[in-house]
Design an enzyme around this catalytic site. Structure first.
Site, PDB file in Angstrom:
ATOM      1  N   SER A   1      -6.902 -31.830 -61.035  1.00 12.17           N
ATOM      2  CA  SER A   1      -6.274 -31.126 -59.918  1.00 12.17           C
ATOM      3  C   SER A   1      -4.849 -31.538 -59.802  1.00 12.17           C
ATOM      4  CB  SER A   1      -7.279 -31.790 -58.784  1.00 12.17           C
ATOM      5  OG  SER A   1      -7.082 -32.934 -58.525  1.00 12.17           O
ATOM      6  N   LYS A   2      -4.107 -30.750 -58.906  1.00 13.98           N
ATOM      7  CA  LYS A   2      -2.796 -31.188 -58.663  1.00 13.98           C
ATOM      8  C   LYS A   2      -2.496 -32.524 -57.667  1.00 13.98           C
ATOM      9  CE  LYS A   2      -2.166 -27.110 -55.557  1.00 13.98           C
ATOM     10  NZ  LYS A   2      -2.243 -25.732 -55.502  1.00 13.98           N
ATOM     11  N   ARG A   3      -3.506 -32.789 -57.137  1.00 14.08           N
ATOM     12  CA  ARG A   3      -3.517 -34.032 -56.304  1.00 14.08           C
ATOM     13  C   ARG A   3      -3.224 -35.100 -57.230  1.00 14.08           C
ATOM     14  NH1 ARG A   3      -8.089 -35.617 -52.550  1.00 14.08           N
ATOM     15  NH2 ARG A   3      -6.978 -37.595 -52.502  1.00 14.08           N
TER      16      ARG A   3
ATOM     17  N   ASN B   1      -2.600 -34.934 -60.882  1.00 15.77           N
ATOM     18  CA  ASN B   1      -1.953 -34.642 -61.971  1.00 15.77           C
ATOM     19  C   ASN B   1      -1.127 -33.448 -61.824  1.00 15.77           C
ATOM     20  OD1 ASN B   1      -2.114 -36.160 -64.581  1.00 15.77           O
ATOM     21  ND2 ASN B   1      -4.377 -35.348 -64.721  1.00 15.77           N
TER      22      ASN B   1
ATOM     23  N   GLU C   1       4.788 -25.330 -51.254  1.00 16.18           N
ATOM     24  CA  GLU C   1       4.055 -24.685 -52.377  1.00 16.18           C
ATOM     25  C   GLU C   1       3.866 -23.304 -52.061  1.00 16.18           C
ATOM     26  OE1 GLU C   1       0.539 -27.062 -52.744  1.00 16.18           O
ATOM     27  OE2 GLU C   1       0.156 -25.390 -54.464  1.00 16.18           O
TER      28      GLU C   1
END
Ligand code: GLU
Length: 504
Positions: free
Chosen positions: A256-258, A260, A409
């Site tokens: 997940s972008k949280r 990585n 974003e």
């Protein structure tokens, strides 16, 4: 002579955001499998969700796959005999197929309002029942349904699903999978706006595009019964299903972008070599028969054996990838390294953008480089106090940074003006002077209190690196004790949604 079917595989991303590293991973395995069997690899754009799909995101997907070096034989850009390859250009095909299902009573119009469906869902949740459509409209007579359609009532088309028994299908890596039909919802196939849902469009396209092997992420296993049923309803042979293990963060959670960076473009901007990224992805759930870890795409294809994929969740480890990338860089001759640097960012195109911004601030030529280094770096070093600058306390800074991350974003057209507008809006909503907010941003983005004009700099850095810089700033604050824990984050997200409108 046996007439062996050509192997045709596809990757089918939805253009609803930054191009995901998972898309490159799935594309790589599809590509390798097709090429290993002298087959064809197709890129299809699944843009049936008209509210979330953007052409900018589609272009980024094309660019990202091109960057890693995976070229589709057939795609919206390359064309091909089974096109169009963009689902929004195939709506007539889906309508025709959906009508076929309705005519054969494999699907039916449903007139239930969203209020009724919300109420139903609530009741099911309260009663701890399976959430799903209760089939109210499935018993309407054809005549009654037609009358309501003629009267202009809004409706969707749902598929009929068996009420008992199991859906049994084979997954190449897992063997037989059996899912009770009672767990399968009477899926909407056609929305009231006349656009198909993913399930209908995906199956119709895979059939018409003669996809022989559907190789996709394991998150689609639970959707497969709907697909199997559609193949059956249409009377079509189904493709072979291969569900690849999902990429994971080092703590085993789903990538997940949280935790990585998940955008391929981040890796490009942060100075990774595409061949190193692709090589690393080739090790996700896979090992070469000879155990080698460094290999080219051709070598990967040469020895590719899909049955060697192992199902244990592959860990996408940034540190490992960086080490890998380092190995690749060390292998280059100085000349080719220089070439890579130029392809990356150290080129006239970049300097032509930077020089006009720096010029008014120069006393000597030697002032240029210190001013511009932040454009050629990934992580910046600065003290947390600089970020806060005695103007904002750490709690508030954390909130502002997180909200900015979400808001930035959302920007579709990444440009100085749109960035400025977004930050202006945050300063208004958060009741903070723009100057104060910008001071914090200067440090987070450029590592310095004074630097090149901020919005131009953010534009030059690109969305992915900007978002990463904000991530680093949040990490800095967390190291100093201001952690956005799960609970706090949830609360903030709720507040954010009501204050800024839902995130799409
Ligand atoms: N559009 C789906 C996605 O975004 C494709 C899933 C599939 O490959 O069937 O992942």
């Amino acid at each position: 002579m046996t007439n062996k079917k050509t192997v045709r595989t596809r990757v089918a991303p939805s253009p609803t955001g930054a191009p995901h590293i998972g898309t490159a991973y799935i594309a790589l395995f599809n590509y390798a499998f097709a090429k290993k069997h002298d087959g064809e690899f197709i890129l299809r754009i699944e843009d049936t969700d008209q509210t979330r799909s953007t052409s900018e995101s589609e272009t980024e997907i094309f660019d990202a796959l091109k960057w890693v070096g995976i070229n589709a034989d057939e795609s919206p850009a390359a064309g091909g005999p089974k096109g169009p390859y963009r689902q929004s250009e195939r709506t007539d095909i889906y309508r025709k197929h959906c009508n076929m299902l309705v005519e054969n009573d494999k699907a039916y119009p449903c007139f239930c309002s969203s209020e009724r469906l919300t109420e139903l869902r609530k009741e099911q949740l309260a009663a701890k029942e399976m959430v799903g459509y209760d089939g109210l409209c499935s018993t309407l007579s054809k005549e009654d349904a037609q009358k309501r359609i003629d009267n202009g009532e809004s409706y969707v088309i749902r598929m009929r699903v068996p009420e008992s028994g199991d859906c049994v299908f084979n997954d190449r890596l897992r063997g037989e999978i059996s899912i009770p039909w009672t767990q399968v919802d009477q899926q909407v196939l056609m929305k009231s706006d006349g656009f198909p849902t993913y399930h209908l469009a995906n199956v119709v396209d895979d059939h018409l595009m003669e996809i022989s092997h559907v190789i996709r992420g394991e998150e689609w296993i639970n959707s497969t019964p709907k697909h199997v049923l559609l193949y059956q309803h249409f009377g079509w042979d189904r493709p072979e299903f291969v569900h690849l293990p999902l990429l994971r963060n080092p703590d085993q959670s789903k990538l997940s972008k949280r935790k990585n960076p998940t955008s391929i473009l981040y890796y490009q901007r942060a100075g990774y070599l595409p061949q190193a990224v692709l090589n690393y992805l080739g090790l996700m759930g896979y090992s070469m028969p000879d155990g080698s870890e460094i290999f080219s795409l051709d070598q990967f294809i040469e020895s590719f054996d899909i049955d060697r994929i192992s199902l244990g969740g592959p860990i996408f480890d940034l540190q490992k990838l960086a080490n890998f990338n380092g190995q690749y860089l060390r292998e280059l001759t100085p000349d080719s390294l220089l070439g890579e640097l130029k392809t990356w960012n150290l080129n006239d195109d970049m300097w032509k953008e930077v020089i006009p911004l720096a010029q008014p601030r120069l006393k000597t030529l030697a002032d240029l480089m210190p001013m511009a280094t932040f454009l050629f770096t990934d992580k910046l070093e600065y003290a947390t106090e600089e970020l806060l600058n005695n103007q904002i306390d750490a709690e508030r800074a954390t909130r502002l940074l997180k909200i900015s991350q979400w808001e930035l974003e959302k920007i579709v057209n990444w440009h100085g003006d749109t960035i400025q507008e977004t930050i202006g809006n945050i300063s208004e909503k958060e009741d903070i002077k723009t100057k104060k907010l910008l001071a914090m941003f200067f440090v987070a983005i450029t590592g310095k209190k004074v630097s090149l004009p901020l919005f131009n700099s953010m534009m030059l850095l690109g969305r992915d690196l900007v978002l990463r810089r904000i991530h680093y700033a949040l990490e800095n604050l967390a190291t100093d004790g201001t952690v956005l824990s799960g609970k706090k984050l949830k609360k903030l997200q709720k507040e954010y949604n009501s204050l800024y409108g839902n995130r799409s």
